[in-house]
Write a protein that holds these residues in place. Structure first.
Motif, PDB file in Angstrom:
ATOM      1  N   LEU A 129       0.829  -1.204   0.000  1.00 54.91           N
ATOM      2  CA  LEU A 129       0.000   0.000   0.000  1.00 54.91           C
ATOM      3  C   LEU A 129       0.864   1.256   0.000  1.00 54.91           C
ATOM      4  O   LEU A 129       0.633   2.190  -0.792  1.00 54.91           O
ATOM      5  N   THR A 130       1.895   1.277   0.827  1.00 57.40           N
ATOM      6  CA  THR A 130       2.800   2.428   0.891  1.00 57.40           C
ATOM      7  C   THR A 130       3.526   2.627  -0.436  1.00 57.40           C
ATOM      8  O   THR A 130       3.586   3.743  -0.967  1.00 57.40           O
ATOM      9  N   GLY A 131       4.067   1.543  -0.981  1.00 60.25           N
ATOM     10  CA  GLY A 131       4.769   1.627  -2.258  1.00 60.25           C
ATOM     11  C   GLY A 131       3.849   2.050  -3.393  1.00 60.25           C
ATOM     12  O   GLY A 131       4.238   2.820  -4.265  1.00 60.25           O
ATOM     13  N   THR A 132       2.620   1.556  -3.366  1.00 61.63           N
ATOM     14  CA  THR A 132       1.654   1.922  -4.401  1.00 61.63           C
ATOM     15  C   THR A 132       1.300   3.400  -4.325  1.00 61.63           C
ATOM     16  O   THR A 132       1.172   4.064  -5.354  1.00 61.63           O
ATOM     17  N   ILE A 133       1.159   3.919  -3.115  1.00 57.86           N
ATOM     18  CA  ILE A 133       0.889   5.360  -2.956  1.00 57.86           C
ATOM     19  C   ILE A 133       2.038   6.181  -3.534  1.00 57.86           C
ATOM     20  O   ILE A 133       1.815   7.154  -4.268  1.00 57.86           O
ATOM     21  N   LEU A 134       3.262   5.768  -3.248  1.00 58.31           N
ATOM     22  CA  LEU A 134       4.425   6.475  -3.798  1.00 58.31           C
ATOM     23  C   LEU A 134       4.450   6.377  -5.327  1.00 58.31           C
ATOM     24  O   LEU A 134       4.687   7.371  -6.016  1.00 58.31           O
ATOM     25  N   MET A 135       4.200   5.179  -5.851  1.00 54.20           N
ATOM     26  CA  MET A 135       4.199   4.997  -7.308  1.00 54.20           C
ATOM     27  C   MET A 135       3.091   5.827  -7.966  1.00 54.20           C
ATOM     28  O   MET A 135       3.284   6.372  -9.055  1.00 54.20           O
ATOM     29  N   THR A 136       1.945   5.931  -7.320  1.00 53.22           N
ATOM     30  CA  THR A 136       0.837   6.731  -7.848  1.00 53.22           C
ATOM     31  C   THR A 136       1.239   8.201  -7.935  1.00 53.22           C
ATOM     32  O   THR A 136       0.942   8.885  -8.916  1.00 53.22           O
ATOM     33  N   ARG A 137       1.927   8.680  -6.909  1.00 55.34           N
ATOM     34  CA  ARG A 137       2.407  10.074  -6.929  1.00 55.34           C
ATOM     35  C   ARG A 137       3.417  10.298  -8.046  1.00 55.34           C
ATOM     36  O   ARG A 137       3.383  11.321  -8.730  1.00 55.34           O
ATOM     37  N   ILE A 138       4.315   9.329  -8.226  1.00 54.05           N
ATOM     38  CA  ILE A 138       5.314   9.436  -9.294  1.00 54.05           C
ATOM     39  C   ILE A 138       4.621   9.472 -10.653  1.00 54.05           C
ATOM     40  O   ILE A 138       4.941  10.303 -11.505  1.00 54.05           O
ATOM     41  N   ALA A 139       3.649   8.567 -10.854  1.00 55.51           N
ATOM     42  CA  ALA A 139       2.921   8.518 -12.135  1.00 55.51           C
ATOM     43  C   ALA A 139       2.144   9.808 -12.375  1.00 55.51           C
ATOM     44  O   ALA A 139       2.103  10.303 -13.498  1.00 55.51           O
ATOM     45  N   ALA A 140       1.546  10.358 -11.334  1.00 57.69           N
ATOM     46  CA  ALA A 140       0.802  11.618 -11.480  1.00 57.69           C
ATOM     47  C   ALA A 140       1.749  12.753 -11.872  1.00 57.69           C
ATOM     48  O   ALA A 140       1.406  13.584 -12.720  1.00 57.69           O
ATOM     49  N   ASP A 141       2.925  12.778 -11.284  1.00 53.65           N
ATOM     50  CA  ASP A 141       3.915  13.803 -11.640  1.00 53.65           C
ATOM     51  C   ASP A 141       4.355  13.650 -13.097  1.00 53.65           C
ATOM     52  O   ASP A 141       4.519  14.643 -13.810  1.00 53.65           O
TER      53      ASP A 141
END
Length: 130
Positions: free
Chosen positions: A45-57
């Motif tokens: 869950l933590t890694g997915t949240i970080l990856m989601t932020r990276i993808a949004a950027d």
């Protein structure tokens, strides 16, 4: 931030795999296995949240998402939900204390683990392609 996300997602793979395969080898579900499932879920869950932020950027910067990234996003959400159901069901089985359920639980664990590998592999492919 990408390196941190990769480390955390890989920790999810390690914790979840240890829990699933230790349960399979020991042939009965224990609280220790459930703890590994919980750690795997928390890391995922933590890694997915970080990856989601990276993808949004990246999308904000005009970088399109590739096919592997799209598969990872869709299957990753489904995998997190399935991991949560898996953990909750493990807790229910442990609280009930029925040996027949504890010894058969590994079948469900292996299926969930195999499904979880889809977004993990898709994420790795996406990172290599990008």
């Amino acid at each position: 931030m990408l390196a941190l996300a990769i480390v955390i997602i890989t920790a999810a793979l390690i914790f979840y795999s240890i829990g699933v395969w230790a349960e399979r080898i020991q042939r009965t579900l224990t609280w220790w296995h459930a703890a590994m499932f919980a750690l795997g879920l928390a890391c995922d869950l933590t890694g997915t949240i970080l990856m989601t932020r990276i993808a949004a950027d990246e999308r904000a910067d005009g970088i399109a998402q590739n096919a592997a990234g799209a598969i990872m996003a869709w299957s990753g959400t489904a995998a997190i939900a399935l991991m949560a159901v898996h953990l909750l069901w493990a807790v229910v089985v442990l609280l009930r204390g029925r040996e027949s359920e504890k010894t058969a639980f590994h079948r469900f664990s292996i299926v969930v683990w195999a499904i979880w590998l889809v977004p993990y592999i898709a994420g790795a492919a996406s990172a290599m392609a990008g």
